[in-house]
Design a protein around this motif. Structure first.
Motif, short mmCIF file in Angstrom:
data_model
loop_
_atom_site.label_atom_id
_atom_site.label_comp_id
_atom_site.label_asym_id
_atom_site.label_seq_id
_atom_site.Cartn_x
_atom_site.Cartn_y
_atom_site.Cartn_z
N PRO A 131 0.80 -1.23 0.00
CA PRO A 131 0.00 0.00 0.00
C PRO A 131 0.83 1.28 0.00
CG PRO A 131 0.05 -0.89 2.21
CD PRO A 131 0.80 -1.87 1.34
N THR A 132 2.16 1.17 0.00
CA THR A 132 3.00 2.37 0.03
C THR A 132 3.86 2.48 -1.23
OG1 THR A 132 4.65 1.15 1.32
CG2 THR A 132 3.03 2.45 2.55
N ILE A 133 5.00 1.80 -1.25
CA ILE A 133 5.95 1.93 -2.36
C ILE A 133 5.35 1.46 -3.67
CG2 ILE A 133 8.21 1.25 -3.22
CD1 ILE A 133 8.28 3.17 -0.85
N PHE A 134 4.66 0.32 -3.64
CA PHE A 134 4.09 -0.23 -4.88
C PHE A 134 3.15 0.77 -5.53
CE2 PHE A 134 0.94 -2.66 -7.24
CZ PHE A 134 1.75 -3.47 -8.03
N ASP A 196 8.14 3.44 22.71
CA ASP A 196 6.78 3.81 22.28
C ASP A 196 6.79 5.02 21.35
OD1 ASP A 196 5.79 1.74 23.74
OD2 ASP A 196 5.27 2.97 25.50
N ALA A 197 7.64 5.98 21.64
CA ALA A 197 7.67 7.19 20.81
C ALA A 197 8.09 6.84 19.38
CB ALA A 197 8.62 8.22 21.41
N LEU A 198 9.11 5.98 19.26
CA LEU A 198 9.56 5.59 17.92
C LEU A 198 8.50 4.76 17.20
CD1 LEU A 198 11.80 5.56 15.84
CD2 LEU A 198 12.77 3.53 16.98
N ARG A 199 7.82 3.90 17.97
CA ARG A 199 6.76 3.09 17.37
C ARG A 199 5.63 3.98 16.85
NH1 ARG A 199 5.37 0.33 21.57
NH2 ARG A 199 6.99 -1.25 21.23
N THR A 200 5.27 5.00 17.62
CA THR A 200 4.22 5.93 17.19
C THR A 200 4.64 6.69 15.95
OG1 THR A 200 3.46 6.17 19.48
CG2 THR A 200 2.79 7.86 17.89
N ALA A 201 5.90 7.13 15.93
CA ALA A 201 6.39 7.85 14.76
C ALA A 201 6.35 6.95 13.51
CB ALA A 201 7.81 8.35 15.01
N GLY A 202 6.72 5.68 13.67
CA GLY A 202 6.67 4.76 12.55
C GLY A 202 5.26 4.54 12.03
N THR A 203 4.31 4.46 12.97
CA THR A 203 2.91 4.29 12.57
C THR A 203 2.41 5.51 11.80
OG1 THR A 203 2.50 2.90 14.51
CG2 THR A 203 0.58 3.86 13.40
N VAL A 204 2.78 6.69 12.29
CA VAL A 204 2.37 7.92 11.60
C VAL A 204 2.97 7.97 10.20
CG1 VAL A 204 2.58 10.44 11.62
CG2 VAL A 204 2.02 9.21 13.73
N CYS A 205 4.24 7.60 10.07
CA CYS A 205 4.87 7.59 8.74
C CYS A 205 4.17 6.62 7.80
CB CYS A 205 6.35 7.23 8.87
SG CYS A 205 7.38 8.52 9.60
N THR A 206 3.83 5.45 8.32
CA THR A 206 3.18 4.44 7.47
C THR A 206 1.81 4.91 7.02
OG1 THR A 206 4.37 2.66 8.61
CG2 THR A 206 2.40 2.07 7.37
N VAL A 207 1.01 5.41 7.96
CA VAL A 207 -0.33 5.88 7.59
C VAL A 207 -0.24 7.03 6.59
CG1 VAL A 207 -2.43 6.96 8.47
CG2 VAL A 207 -1.36 5.09 9.74
N GLY A 208 0.70 7.95 6.83
CA GLY A 208 0.86 9.06 5.90
C GLY A 208 1.29 8.59 4.52
N ALA A 209 2.18 7.59 4.48
CA ALA A 209 2.63 7.07 3.19
C ALA A 209 1.50 6.37 2.44
CB ALA A 209 3.80 6.10 3.39
N VAL A 210 0.66 5.64 3.16
CA VAL A 210 -0.49 4.98 2.51
C VAL A 210 -1.42 6.01 1.90
CG1 VAL A 210 -2.54 3.58 2.92
CG2 VAL A 210 -0.36 2.91 3.93
N LEU A 211 -1.75 7.04 2.67
CA LEU A 211 -2.63 8.09 2.15
C LEU A 211 -2.00 8.80 0.96
CD1 LEU A 211 -3.93 9.64 5.51
CD2 LEU A 211 -5.10 8.01 4.01
#
Length: 669
Positions: A131-134, A196-211
């Motif tokens: 859902p991101t790079i592809f 937790d902070a890094l995990r949250t940042a990773g989740t935000v990056c992933t969701v933003g990349a999908v959108l």
């Protein structure tokens, strides 16, 4: 694609199939050990994703080694297949090597703990790449523009953080009951992942990349041409469907099944784009991938059925026997069906000619024949647009042109007895097999074009003959009634006037007779003009306005005629001038004969609509009476206007005069 690269792709695809089959082979043993089923532990999703992404991706990179989209598909399929096999290996070793007294011993299979650990995190990059790079690089293999690099960076950051988070967790972190024996801890038991902070940042990056990836597809779609839009429609819809399925899976009891199904839409959409729109021009590899994938699914289904019906031990042996006996004939049949799906009938010229013959025998009119032929050529060759041209004009077509330029179209001349009769326009570039088949189809299409031309010529000749005959009859009818009739009526009035002056004023009567003589000579000239199909001479010498004024002076003593026309009246085609003159003449005659009018106004002007002449005739008579009393004159005026695609409107205000409005378009066909 060369034979060598095709063999490599086939070997690699076979390796993926072996990994998936290996998981299914040990599945009955895992069930005996009490391990949760393949669907519940989400391994069904891995199996589907491994084949649906990996097999087409391998054939893509075999033909196009530089295709980034193909390599992403290969990475996704390989990671899912490898993670699936490692997970099955780890579960088998962990659950068979630990007894009730030695939980955590891990003595079942070599490296089973670490195989399970790798399987636990290997699905993360494969899952998040889709859902991101592809979607960000589809279909050209690059970003839409350099401005989208933050989205790509966010995607890699999110994938990296999520993968690291799962790597730094024990194998028991996955919250699926029934995977491990009671008390099993496995390697890295004391770790809890990234902060937790890094995990949250990773989740935000992933969701933003999908959108951003979905938005990239939308932007590509809106800025692309028609052909590229058709290519992206399937993929865009599949991307949204995949995201939707994954969202639904979070809230329904059968979520693992939906997660497995979520791996299907995107590869299917890519396949449709390749088949229907030649996305990467990789039809050969896709036909092989479809055949290989269909065989794989059939064999997996046969294995599952045999294992479920005959039991685990017997079922495994029976499944191997079924695979050995069925794989070759099944591949031949499925390969033929896949070739027909991708290539149409180009590999079976006899079948294509039979279908073309059926279309020839079923067709009716020549135009319908060509439409059927164009449609059949398009279906046989699996191309999206076929047109038949005669003298540069399209006379039949099938499908829709791509609109991307002549560089992706080909024209094939159609010859009948060595003479060119037309051109067959194809909306896509031809391949050698296309040309070989088309060489056999083209003569039959040329015969249809020749038949269409002969039929069209015959129909046009017959139509011209009928039109000419009817036009001659109508011309004589109108000219005699509208041209000679008003003139003779005026002569009759002059005769009556001369008769009244014979006794009272012989000199006046003589003058009237002299005038009559001149008018009669003029009538003879008009009759000759009718015979020779000439226009009324005043139109050529005086123009429409002057001709109407002269015609009105002929009614002097019985009707006062005023002609009004602007000085900038546009130039009128001869048919429009003649029709306006004849209609106005008939209206003047009706004003004298039937309406008993003393004054008549003829107005000419450009209409409200562009390129339209408006003729208006108003008199102060008693009107034309009831519709039953309206004779040939009104019908002829209406017919003249309608022959030129004009309108005729008659307003009879109950004895207060007659008002007629005629609008004639200046663009005469």
């Amino acid at each position: 694609m060369t034979d060598r690269s095709a063999r490599r792709a086939a070997v690699a695809a076979g390796a993926l199939l072996v990994l998936v089959l290996g998981t299914l082979v040990v599945e009955p043993r895992l069930r005996q050990l009490g391990v949760t089923g393949i669907v519940e532990r989400f391994d069904a999703f891995r199996a589907v994703a491994a084949l649906s992404f990996g097999v087409p991706g391998l054939f893509v990179v075999a033909q196009r080694p530089g295709s980034r989209v193909g390599w992403v598909m290969v990475i996704v399929g390989t990671a899912q297949a490898l993670g699936l096999a490692l997970g099955a290996y780890g579960l088998l070793g962990i659950n068979s090597g630990l007894d009730d007294d030695a939980a955590g011993g891990g003595m079942g299979l070599p490296g089973d703990d670490w195989a399970m650990w790798v399987s636990n995190w290997l699905w993360i990059p494969a899952y998040l790449l889709v859902p991101t790079i592809f979607l960000l690089i589809f279909p050209e293999g690059r970003l839409l523009s350099p401005r989208w690099w933050p989205a790509q960076a966010a995607a890699f950051a999110g994938i990296g953080v999520s993968t690291l988070d799962w790597m730094l967790r024990p194998v028991t972190y996955e919250q699926v009951p029934g995977l491990f024996p009671s008390g099993y801890a496995g390697p890295l038991a004391g770790l809890t992942g990234v902060p937790d902070a890094l995990r949250t940042a990773g989740t935000v990056c992933t969701v933003g990349a999908v959108l951003a990836a979905v938005g990239s597809l939308v932007v590509r779609y809106r800025s692309a041409g028609e052909e590229v839009r058709r290519r992206l429609q399937w993929v865009l819809a599949a991307a949204l469907l995949t995201v939707g399925l994954l969202g639904v899976a979070l809230f329904v009891p059968w979520g693992p099944v939906i997660v497995a199904l979520a791996a299907v839409p995107l590869p299917v959409a890519v396949s449709v784009a390749v088949v229907a729109h030649r996305l990467w021009d990789l039809d050969l590899l896709l036909s092989r991938a479809l055949a290989f994938g269909a065989v794989s699914v059939a064999l997996l289904a046969a294995y599952a059925m045999a294992a479920a019906t005959l039991g685990n031990a017997i079922g495994s042996g029976a499944s191997a026997l079924i695979v050995a006996l069925a794989v070759h004939p099944l591949y031949l049949r499925v390969s033929a069906a896949a070739n027909r799906l991708v290539y149409g009938d180009r590999d079976d010229p006899a079948r294509a000619l039979r279908r073309l013959g059926v279309r020839l025998s079923d067709a009716g009119a020549p135009g319908d024949l060509l439409e059927r032929m164009a449609a059949e050529v398009g279906r046989v060759l699996r191309i999206h647009y076929v047109a038949v041209e005669e003298s540069g004009a399209v006379v039949a077509s099938w499908g829709r042109p791509s609109g991307v330029g002549a560089d992706v179209t080909e024209s094939v001349p159609l010859l009948h007895q060595g003479e060119p009769v037309g051109t067959l326009v194809l909306g896509e570039r031809l391949r050698p097999k296309d040309r070989a088949l088309l060489a056999q189809l083209a003569p039959h299409v040329a015969v249809a074009v020749r038949a269409h031309r002969l039929g069209a010529d015959l129909e046009r000749s017959h139509g011209r003959l009928l039109a000419a005959r009817q036009e001659e009859r109508d011309r004589l009818l109108y000219e005699l009634h509208d041209g000679l009739g008003p003139t003779l009526a005026a002569l009759a009035l002059q005769v009556d006037r001369g008769r009244r002056l014979v006794d009272a004023d012989p000199e006046g009567a003589k003058q009237v007779l002299e005038e009559l003589s001149g008018r009669i000579r003029g009538t003879v000239v008009n009759v000759r003009a009718i015979v020779n199909d000439l226009r009324p001479p005043p139109l050529d010498t005086l123009g429409l306005t002057g001709a109407l004024a002269e015609l009105g002076r002929g009614f002097a003593g019985d009707l006062v005629v005023e002609v009004e026309a602007p000085p900038d009246l546009p130039a009128l085609p001869p048919p429009v001038e003649l029709a306006a003159y004849r209609i106005a003449a008939e209206a003047m005659t009706n004003a004298v004969r039937h309406a008993m009018a003393s004054r008549c106004t003829v107005s000419l002007r450009a209409g409200d609509a562009p390129d339209v002449l408006e003729l208006r005739v108003d008199d102060d008579g008693v009107g034309v009476g009831s519709p039953t009393r309206r004779g040939f004159g009104l019908a002829s005026m209406r017919r003249r206007s309608e022959e030129l695609d004009g309108t005729f409107e008659l307003l009879d205000q109950g004895g207060v005069g007659t008002h007629m409005v005629v609008r004639l378009p200046l663009a005469v066909r």
